[in-house]
Write a protein that holds these residues in place. Structure first.
Motif, PDB file in Angstrom:
ATOM      1  N   GLU A  79       0.497  67.265  31.827  1.00  0.00           N
ATOM      2  CA  GLU A  79       0.917  68.463  32.541  1.00  0.00           C
ATOM      3  C   GLU A  79       0.787  68.326  34.047  1.00  0.00           C
ATOM      4  O   GLU A  79       1.666  68.759  34.795  1.00  0.00           O
ATOM      5  N   ASN A  80      -0.316  67.727  34.498  1.00  0.00           N
ATOM      6  CA  ASN A  80      -0.595  67.674  35.929  1.00  0.00           C
ATOM      7  C   ASN A  80      -0.994  66.275  36.379  1.00  0.00           C
ATOM      8  O   ASN A  80      -1.556  65.495  35.592  1.00  0.00           O
ATOM      9  N   PHE A 127       9.346  61.938  37.925  1.00  0.00           N
ATOM     10  CA  PHE A 127       8.178  62.511  38.593  1.00  0.00           C
ATOM     11  C   PHE A 127       7.998  61.814  39.933  1.00  0.00           C
ATOM     12  O   PHE A 127       8.026  60.585  40.017  1.00  0.00           O
ATOM     13  N   THR A 128       7.800  62.605  40.985  1.00  0.00           N
ATOM     14  CA  THR A 128       7.631  62.062  42.334  1.00  0.00           C
ATOM     15  C   THR A 128       6.476  62.782  43.029  1.00  0.00           C
ATOM     16  O   THR A 128       5.732  63.546  42.395  1.00  0.00           O
ATOM     17  N   LYS A 136       6.707  65.212  44.773  1.00  0.00           N
ATOM     18  CA  LYS A 136       6.915  66.661  44.641  1.00  0.00           C
ATOM     19  C   LYS A 136       6.124  67.225  43.465  1.00  0.00           C
ATOM     20  O   LYS A 136       5.793  68.412  43.440  1.00  0.00           O
ATOM     21  N   ASP A 137       5.817  66.354  42.495  1.00  0.00           N
ATOM     22  CA  ASP A 137       5.020  66.755  41.333  1.00  0.00           C
ATOM     23  C   ASP A 137       3.551  66.393  41.504  1.00  0.00           C
ATOM     24  O   ASP A 137       2.784  66.466  40.553  1.00  0.00           O
ATOM     25  N   ARG A 138       3.197  65.951  42.725  1.00  0.00           N
ATOM     26  CA  ARG A 138       1.837  65.569  43.115  1.00  0.00           C
ATOM     27  C   ARG A 138       1.480  64.156  42.694  1.00  0.00           C
ATOM     28  O   ARG A 138       0.300  63.799  42.659  1.00  0.00           O
ATOM     29  N   TYR A 167      -2.055  61.209  35.021  1.00  0.00           N
ATOM     30  CA  TYR A 167      -1.199  62.270  34.489  1.00  0.00           C
ATOM     31  C   TYR A 167      -1.691  62.625  33.090  1.00  0.00           C
ATOM     32  O   TYR A 167      -1.758  61.767  32.202  1.00  0.00           O
ATOM     33  N   THR A 172      13.143  62.125  32.547  1.00  0.00           N
ATOM     34  CA  THR A 172      12.479  63.058  33.447  1.00  0.00           C
ATOM     35  C   THR A 172      11.851  62.243  34.566  1.00  0.00           C
ATOM     36  O   THR A 172      11.151  61.257  34.307  1.00  0.00           O
ATOM     37  N   ASN A 198       5.514  57.485  45.884  1.00  0.00           N
ATOM     38  CA  ASN A 198       6.740  57.255  45.116  1.00  0.00           C
ATOM     39  C   ASN A 198       7.049  55.791  44.848  1.00  0.00           C
ATOM     40  O   ASN A 198       7.995  55.487  44.119  1.00  0.00           O
TER      41      ASN A 198
END
Length: 322
Positions: A315-316, A278-279, A281-283, A312, A276, A287
């Motif tokens: 979830e957020n 995460f960038t 775009k996921d807050r 992290y 998976t 990057n």
């Protein structure tokens, strides 16, 4: 980057006081035995987070560029910088000069062996430190150096469960290991792009005893016989740090997924079967990610370019930097 001898105490986020630019990053991180988190940066010195507030340390350092952090068995915190070695004893940061080395020394990596000896990877080779004395590792004539290695610019080191010492090069020598008698280069069974010149910024041993390497050509796992590239199909490249979390997931911090410095990499999670990504775009704050540390509550902290820091919670993502 020299410091201006300032200190910021009790801020809820990383506050920049040294005028660092967008090219600087949170380069390394550590959770100490007290549960504090430490973050070394390439432009803002060191930050300590106690779970509520950040304290920034620059006083005592001759430079703001910190590339490695280590806690020893006595609870001292060591900082490896581009201008030598420093130690925090809980009260102040003091310089630890290298004996017989008059020129500037860059500390790229640090570790403490089970026997208590501290090891330092530098731009001038690997040094051991015991009873306040430094000694060059390769000055030991009893070592069989089968591949004529110099171990200059050693960016990562690890002592595995069997007592072998692993070295990752910044440039020139790839992956090598020392079994107590012989120092040799790892001869990979898989094609590593420009192997021997590949950058190896991180080495870790997982809970099952496999050795992982984060390299400029991606993530690799060694089972004692063969290297396997992990994430090849996903195109995962430029891996700076690999961490196994409390749940057995593996996290890769990356700068790029195309082999170019295009900052599209972000963070990858590998559960043993699937990936998976995460960038931003996921807050995620940036990057280009360089460091990962897990706190006592299972939160993961990611240090990024532009002195960025994200947490992290499963979830957020929450940003903890300016």
């Amino acid at each position: 980057m020299k410091n201006t001898d300032t200190i910021t105490i009790g801020t809820p986020k990383l506050v920049k006081t040294q005028g660092s630019g967008v090219s600087h990053n949170v380069h390394c991180s550590l959770k100490d035995t007290q549960g504090n988190l430490w973050f070394g940066t390439t432009g803002e010195g060191v930050y300590r987070y106690d779970g509520k507030l950040f304290t920034q340390f620059t006083i005592g350092l001759s430079t703001n560029s910190v590339g490695a952090i280590l806690e020893d068995k006595s609870g001292n915190i060591w900082f490896g910088t581009d201008d030598g070695l420093y130690k925090f004893n809980g009260k102040e940061i003091v310089a630890v000069p290298f004996d017989k080395i008059n020129s500037r020394v860059t500390i790229l990596s640090m570790m403490q062996r089970e026997n208590g000896t501290l090891w330092f990877g530098t731009n001038k080779g690997v040094y051991r430190y015991k009873e306040n004395v430094f000694s060059a590792f390769l000055n030991n004539e009893s070592i069989l150096n089968s591949d004529s290695l110099h171990l200059k610019n050693t960016e990562s080191m690890l002592e595995d469960k069997n007592g072998n010492i692993w070295f990752g090069s910044y440039v020139g020598e790839g992956i090598s290991f020392f079994d107590g008698k012989t120092l040799a280069r790892l001869k990979p069974n898989v094609t590593i792009k420009h192997f021997g010149y590949v950058r190896v910024p991180s080495i870790m041993e997982d809970s099952a005893g496999f050795i992982w390497f984060g390299t400029s050509d991606g993530a690799f796992r060694f089972d004692g016989k063969e290297l396997t590239k992990i994430g090849k199909k996903e195109g995962i490249n430029s891996v700076y740090t690999i961490v196994e979390d409390k749940n057995g997931n593996f996290w890769f911090s990356t700068e790029s997924i195309t082999g170019q410095i295009d900052y599209t990499g972000g963070v990858w999670r590998f559960d043993g079967k699937s990936f998976t990504q995460f960038t931003t775009k996921d807050r995620l704050v940036h990057n280009a990610v360089f460091s990962i540390v897990e706190d006592n509550d299972g939160n993961l902290w990611f240090g990024t370019r532009n002195t960025g820091l994200s947490k992290y919670d499963g979830e957020n993502f929450t940003t903890f930097s300016e």
